[in-house]
Design a protein around this motif. Sequence first.
Motif, mmCIF file in Angstrom:
data_model
loop_
_atom_site.group_PDB
_atom_site.id
_atom_site.type_symbol
_atom_site.label_atom_id
_atom_site.label_comp_id
_atom_site.label_asym_id
_atom_site.label_seq_id
_atom_site.Cartn_x
_atom_site.Cartn_y
_atom_site.Cartn_z
ATOM 1 N N ILE A 13 0.855 -1.179 0.000
ATOM 2 C CA ILE A 13 0.000 0.000 0.000
ATOM 3 C C ILE A 13 0.896 1.236 0.000
ATOM 4 O O ILE A 13 2.093 1.149 0.284
ATOM 5 C CB ILE A 13 -0.964 0.041 1.207
ATOM 6 C CG1 ILE A 13 -0.182 0.127 2.518
ATOM 7 C CG2 ILE A 13 -1.884 -1.173 1.204
ATOM 8 C CD1 ILE A 13 -1.067 0.331 3.745
ATOM 9 N N ARG A 27 -0.038 -0.383 -9.264
ATOM 10 C CA ARG A 27 -1.434 -0.588 -8.885
ATOM 11 C C ARG A 27 -1.517 -1.026 -7.428
ATOM 12 O O ARG A 27 -1.522 -2.219 -7.108
ATOM 13 C CB ARG A 27 -2.098 -1.605 -9.807
ATOM 14 C CG ARG A 27 -2.312 -1.077 -11.208
ATOM 15 C CD ARG A 27 -3.249 -1.987 -11.988
ATOM 16 N NE ARG A 27 -3.583 -1.419 -13.285
ATOM 17 C CZ ARG A 27 -4.466 -1.932 -14.122
ATOM 18 N NH1 ARG A 27 -5.128 -3.033 -13.774
ATOM 19 N NH2 ARG A 27 -4.720 -1.372 -15.284
ATOM 20 N N GLU A 29 -3.281 0.117 -3.375
ATOM 21 C CA GLU A 29 -4.252 0.932 -2.672
ATOM 22 C C GLU A 29 -3.522 2.041 -1.920
ATOM 23 O O GLU A 29 -2.385 1.852 -1.440
ATOM 24 C CB GLU A 29 -5.075 0.076 -1.723
ATOM 25 C CG GLU A 29 -5.987 -0.909 -2.441
ATOM 26 C CD GLU A 29 -7.131 -1.365 -1.558
ATOM 27 O OE1 GLU A 29 -8.074 -0.570 -1.337
ATOM 28 O OE2 GLU A 29 -7.071 -2.511 -1.088
ATOM 29 N N LEU A 76 -7.235 0.171 5.272
ATOM 30 C CA LEU A 76 -6.461 -0.657 4.344
ATOM 31 C C LEU A 76 -5.911 -1.903 5.031
ATOM 32 O O LEU A 76 -5.913 -2.997 4.455
ATOM 33 C CB LEU A 76 -5.321 0.164 3.746
ATOM 34 C CG LEU A 76 -5.712 1.373 2.897
ATOM 35 C CD1 LEU A 76 -4.471 2.085 2.371
ATOM 36 C CD2 LEU A 76 -6.605 0.966 1.735
ATOM 37 N N LYS A 79 -8.437 -4.744 5.690
ATOM 38 C CA LYS A 79 -8.841 -5.504 4.499
ATOM 39 C C LYS A 79 -7.782 -6.509 4.065
ATOM 40 O O LYS A 79 -8.044 -7.365 3.220
ATOM 41 C CB LYS A 79 -9.128 -4.548 3.339
ATOM 42 C CG LYS A 79 -10.315 -3.648 3.545
ATOM 43 C CD LYS A 79 -10.710 -2.944 2.252
ATOM 44 C CE LYS A 79 -9.604 -2.093 1.687
ATOM 45 N NZ LYS A 79 -10.027 -1.369 0.461
#
Length: 308
Positions: A13, A27, A29, A76, A79
Motif C-alpha cells: 500500500i 497498482r 491501494e 487498508l 482488508k
Amino acid sequence: MSDAVTEPQFDVISDGGLDAYAELNNRVEVAPFSLNFGSESRLASDFTREDFFRRLKAGTPHPTTSQPTPQAYVTLLEKAVRPVLAVTISSGLSGSLNAAEQARTLVPGTQTTLHDSRTLSAAQAFQVHAAMTARQRGHTVGVALDWMQRVSEQTELYFTIETLEYLKRGGRIGRVQATLGGLLNLKPVVTVDKKTGAYTNVGRARAWKGALEAVANQVTSRYGEGTPCGWACCTAKPATVPKPCWSICAGGIPSCGRALRRSIRCWRCIPGRRRWGWRPHRARGPGKAEKREGPLAAPATYPPDGLA
C-alpha cells in the motif's frame, strides 16, 4: 530472472504522495491526502485538476493539504489478507509515516512493515514498482526492502517552480523575497535530501528555460553527461498537456524534453503526466499548493537484478 507470476507473500500500500504511472507496477491501494480550501476539506481525489487549478488561481482561500489519517491506514490494513508493506512519502515532508505507525498499533492482527521512501512523486513510484515486482515474483518483504533501497540510491528527483507567488501566499517566503525573485525572474531548483528526506535548494537560474537547463545539469553532474537513464517528467503547469513517451524523448515537451535530451541518453522513458502540484504538508502543519515541474531520472542499472 524469470518474469513468471507466483503466489505473493505480501501486499503493498502507499499514500497520496505517490504519482502512480500506468507504465510502472504501481497498482496499489492508497491512503489519500485531503485538500483544504478554507473550511472546506475533501479527499484530493475528489477534485478534478481543472477545478483545482481554477481555485488555485482564484487565490482565496489559499489551499493546503493534510496527511492521511490513521483511520485511512486502518481501513487498508483491516482488508489485508497477507502481510502488508506500506511505502510512504518522506517523513521529512509529511506525517503520513506517523499515521501509518499509529494504524499498525490499532490493527495488530496484520503484520505490517513500514518503509519511509525519503522522497515523493515519481521517485516514490519507482520504489513502489520495485516492491510490487518483488511481490509479483513471490519474493519476501526483505527482498522488496532491499530493491527499494537500491532504487533510492540510484534515483534523483528535481523540480523547479514557475512562479514564487504561491510560495508567498503560503508563507514559505517573504513578500520582499518574492518581489525580488519576480523582478529578477529567478527560479529555484529543488531536490529531496536523501539523508533528511526534506526539500533542499540546490540551485537557481533566471527564466523558466534556464531553470530547466539547471535541472538537467544537476542530473549530468551527478552521473556524467551521456549516462543512459530512465526518466519521467511530472508537470503541474495547467496549460501543459501530457505527451506520449516518444514525444518527451524527442523534445515534444519543450520545457523538459529538449534540455534533458541534449545531455541525457534515454534508456527507459515514462510518459509525462500532470502533477497536482501541491507542496506536501510537514508533520507539524499543513502544506501549500503551488505549481512545479521537473524530471525524475535513474541510471540504466535501474531496476536492480533485471527488474523491468
